[in-house]
Structures are given as C-alpha cells and as structure tokens.
Motif scaffolding. Structure first.
Motif, PDB file in Angstrom:
ATOM      1  N   ASP A 121    -115.518 -29.912 -19.159  1.00  0.00           N
ATOM      2  CA  ASP A 121    -114.954 -29.003 -20.163  1.00  0.00           C
ATOM      3  C   ASP A 121    -114.223 -27.810 -19.553  1.00  0.00           C
ATOM      4  O   ASP A 121    -113.497 -27.108 -20.256  1.00  0.00           O
ATOM      5  N   ALA A 122    -114.415 -27.553 -18.266  1.00  0.00           N
ATOM      6  CA  ALA A 122    -113.924 -26.319 -17.635  1.00  0.00           C
ATOM      7  C   ALA A 122    -112.401 -26.212 -17.688  1.00  0.00           C
ATOM      8  O   ALA A 122    -111.689 -27.081 -17.207  1.00  0.00           O
ATOM      9  N   ARG A 123    -111.957 -25.117 -18.289  1.00  0.00           N
ATOM     10  CA  ARG A 123    -110.526 -24.829 -18.353  1.00  0.00           C
ATOM     11  C   ARG A 123    -110.268 -23.319 -18.257  1.00  0.00           C
ATOM     12  O   ARG A 123    -109.222 -22.826 -18.668  1.00  0.00           O
ATOM     13  N   VAL A 153    -115.225 -35.750 -12.350  1.00  0.00           N
ATOM     14  CA  VAL A 153    -116.157 -36.185 -13.396  1.00  0.00           C
ATOM     15  C   VAL A 153    -115.592 -37.420 -14.095  1.00  0.00           C
ATOM     16  O   VAL A 153    -116.282 -38.426 -14.261  1.00  0.00           O
ATOM     17  N   ARG A 154    -114.333 -37.381 -14.466  1.00  0.00           N
ATOM     18  CA  ARG A 154    -113.711 -38.497 -15.184  1.00  0.00           C
ATOM     19  C   ARG A 154    -113.692 -39.782 -14.351  1.00  0.00           C
ATOM     20  O   ARG A 154    -113.823 -40.873 -14.902  1.00  0.00           O
ATOM     21  N   SER A 155    -113.524 -39.652 -13.062  1.00  0.00           N
ATOM     22  CA  SER A 155    -113.409 -40.843 -12.211  1.00  0.00           C
ATOM     23  C   SER A 155    -114.677 -41.690 -12.192  1.00  0.00           C
ATOM     24  O   SER A 155    -114.635 -42.852 -11.822  1.00  0.00           O
ATOM     25  N   LEU A 160    -121.321 -44.103 -17.305  1.00  0.00           N
ATOM     26  CA  LEU A 160    -121.869 -43.670 -18.585  1.00  0.00           C
ATOM     27  C   LEU A 160    -122.697 -44.759 -19.270  1.00  0.00           C
ATOM     28  O   LEU A 160    -123.748 -44.472 -19.838  1.00  0.00           O
ATOM     29  N   ARG A 161    -122.228 -45.993 -19.227  1.00  0.00           N
ATOM     30  CA  ARG A 161    -122.913 -47.080 -19.935  1.00  0.00           C
ATOM     31  C   ARG A 161    -124.373 -47.184 -19.510  1.00  0.00           C
ATOM     32  O   ARG A 161    -125.269 -47.310 -20.336  1.00  0.00           O
ATOM     33  N   ALA A 179    -119.920 -38.243 -22.799  1.00  0.00           N
ATOM     34  CA  ALA A 179    -118.951 -39.290 -23.162  1.00  0.00           C
ATOM     35  C   ALA A 179    -117.930 -38.768 -24.165  1.00  0.00           C
ATOM     36  O   ALA A 179    -116.730 -39.056 -24.036  1.00  0.00           O
ATOM     37  N   ARG A 180    -118.387 -38.003 -25.156  1.00  0.00           N
ATOM     38  CA  ARG A 180    -117.441 -37.418 -26.141  1.00  0.00           C
ATOM     39  C   ARG A 180    -116.464 -36.487 -25.444  1.00  0.00           C
ATOM     40  O   ARG A 180    -115.269 -36.476 -25.759  1.00  0.00           O
ATOM     41  N   THR A 181    -116.941 -35.693 -24.507  1.00  0.00           N
ATOM     42  CA  THR A 181    -116.061 -34.784 -23.766  1.00  0.00           C
ATOM     43  C   THR A 181    -115.023 -35.568 -22.972  1.00  0.00           C
ATOM     44  O   THR A 181    -113.844 -35.214 -22.952  1.00  0.00           O
ATOM     45  N   LEU A 182    -115.449 -36.648 -22.333  1.00  0.00           N
ATOM     46  CA  LEU A 182    -114.523 -37.433 -21.516  1.00  0.00           C
ATOM     47  C   LEU A 182    -113.528 -38.235 -22.351  1.00  0.00           C
ATOM     48  O   LEU A 182    -112.429 -38.522 -21.886  1.00  0.00           O
ATOM     49  N   ASP A 183    -113.899 -38.564 -23.580  1.00  0.00           N
ATOM     50  CA  ASP A 183    -112.981 -39.282 -24.465  1.00  0.00           C
ATOM     51  C   ASP A 183    -111.961 -38.358 -25.131  1.00  0.00           C
ATOM     52  O   ASP A 183    -110.954 -38.823 -25.631  1.00  0.00           O
ATOM     53  N   ALA A 184    -112.253 -37.066 -25.135  1.00  0.00           N
ATOM     54  CA  ALA A 184    -111.372 -36.106 -25.807  1.00  0.00           C
ATOM     55  C   ALA A 184    -110.070 -35.922 -25.070  1.00  0.00           C
ATOM     56  O   ALA A 184    -109.879 -36.192 -23.951  1.00  0.00           O
TER      57      ALA A 184
END
Length: 184
Positions: A121-123, A153-155, A160-161, A179-184
């Motif tokens: 989430d860091a921005r 993190v995304r890589s 997650l599964r 998972a919700r954060t990474l899908d956003a």
C-alpha cells in the motif's frame, strides 16, 4: 532470548576425519538460506545501515513467540516505519518476509502478512513527489525504493493461494486483505 547462532548444529570430526554435524544436534533449517547473499551493510533502513536485518529475520524464524514478535516489530520500524514509509532495505527484505509467512513454526505469520500489505500500500514518497517533484532529484530516491518494495511484494503474489488455504483464520483473513491490495 535464544540467538539463532546458538541453535546451529555444532561441527564435529567424524571417525573418518571429515567434519560434519553431530547426529544428535538439531538440523539447521534451510529457511532464509539466501539471507547472507544480500549486502545488508551497504543498504539503508530507517536507522542507517541495514546490517541488523538478517539477525532480526532469523529471530523471527527461530525465536520463541515473544522474541519473534519483538524482532518483527523492529523489522517493521526499520523497513516500513509508521506502516507506510518504506526504506532502501524494504525491497531486499520482502522475499524473506514472504518466506517467513509460509513457515508453520513462525508464530507471527499474520502480522508478517499485514506488514507485506502495508508495504504493498505504501505510496508516501510517490504522493509527496507529485507535489514536490524536486524530491526525485535527490541522491537517495525514496520514490524508487517505494516502487521497488511494492513490486517485490507483487512479484510473490503466487504464494497467496497457499496462505489463503491456511487453517488459521487470522492468517487467511490477513492474506485476503493482502490479496485485495494486490488486485487493486
């Protein structure tokens, strides 16, 4: 507090003269095997040199629950201060956090997953640079560090599964949030 080094098997000399480990000594886990490949002393965390991060990660992996939680709190302060300010060492630390989150003996797995979510989430620096573009001209480019940390993190989102299927509801919940954060 038991140090990770004190848990390592003791070298012994066998009857054939070759060195090995004692058959009665506990086997050293292969977790965090590539930790020493990172030049921690050459990168920075919020305190300066990130040289202490490997010790802290090992404490999370092999420490008792209280030691592990304290070490994770210290890692959080060093790589994701206030839950949103990442550092140069953050991206290098993320793969090890993913690894720790999947080790059943680690007692603070849900908190590790929450830290991964915070990093994803860091921005903070990116938003600041949008208002003050001169920030991008600094020698230490925090925006680049932040982007690299999010990408790290995304890589590993393929992990997650496995975490979503965990029987521990706290881990499954934290993983769903990540998972919700990474899908956003």
């Amino acid at each position: 507090m038991s140090s990770p080094a004190s848990q390592a098997p003791r070298p012994v000399t066998g009857t054939d003269g070759r060195r090995g480990t004692s058959p009665t000594a506990p086997a050293r886990p292969t977790a965090l095997a590539s930790l020493d490949r990172v030049p921690w002393a050459d990168i920075k965390d919020s305190t300066g040199s990130a040289a202490a991060i490997p010790v802290l990660l090992r404490s999370i992996a092999w420490g008792d629950p209280e030691t592990a939680r304290a070490a994770l709190d210290e890692v959080r302060k060093r790589i994701c201060q206030y839950g949103f300010v990442v550092e140069q060492a953050t991206a290098a630390t993320v793969p090890f956090l993913w690894e720790l989150a999947q080790l059943p003996q680690v007692g603070c797995r849900a908190q590790i997953i929450q830290l991964l979510k915070n990093i994803a989430d860091a921005r903070q620096w990116e938003r600041t640079a949008a208002v003050y573009p001169k920030l991008l001209n600094h020698r230490e480019n925090h925006v680049t560090w932040e982007r690299a940390a999010r990408q790290a993190v995304r890589s590993r989102r393929g992990d997650l599964r496995r975490l979503l299927a965990d029987e521990d509801t706290e881990i499954a919940r934290a993983t769903s949030e990540l998972a919700r954060t990474l899908d956003a």
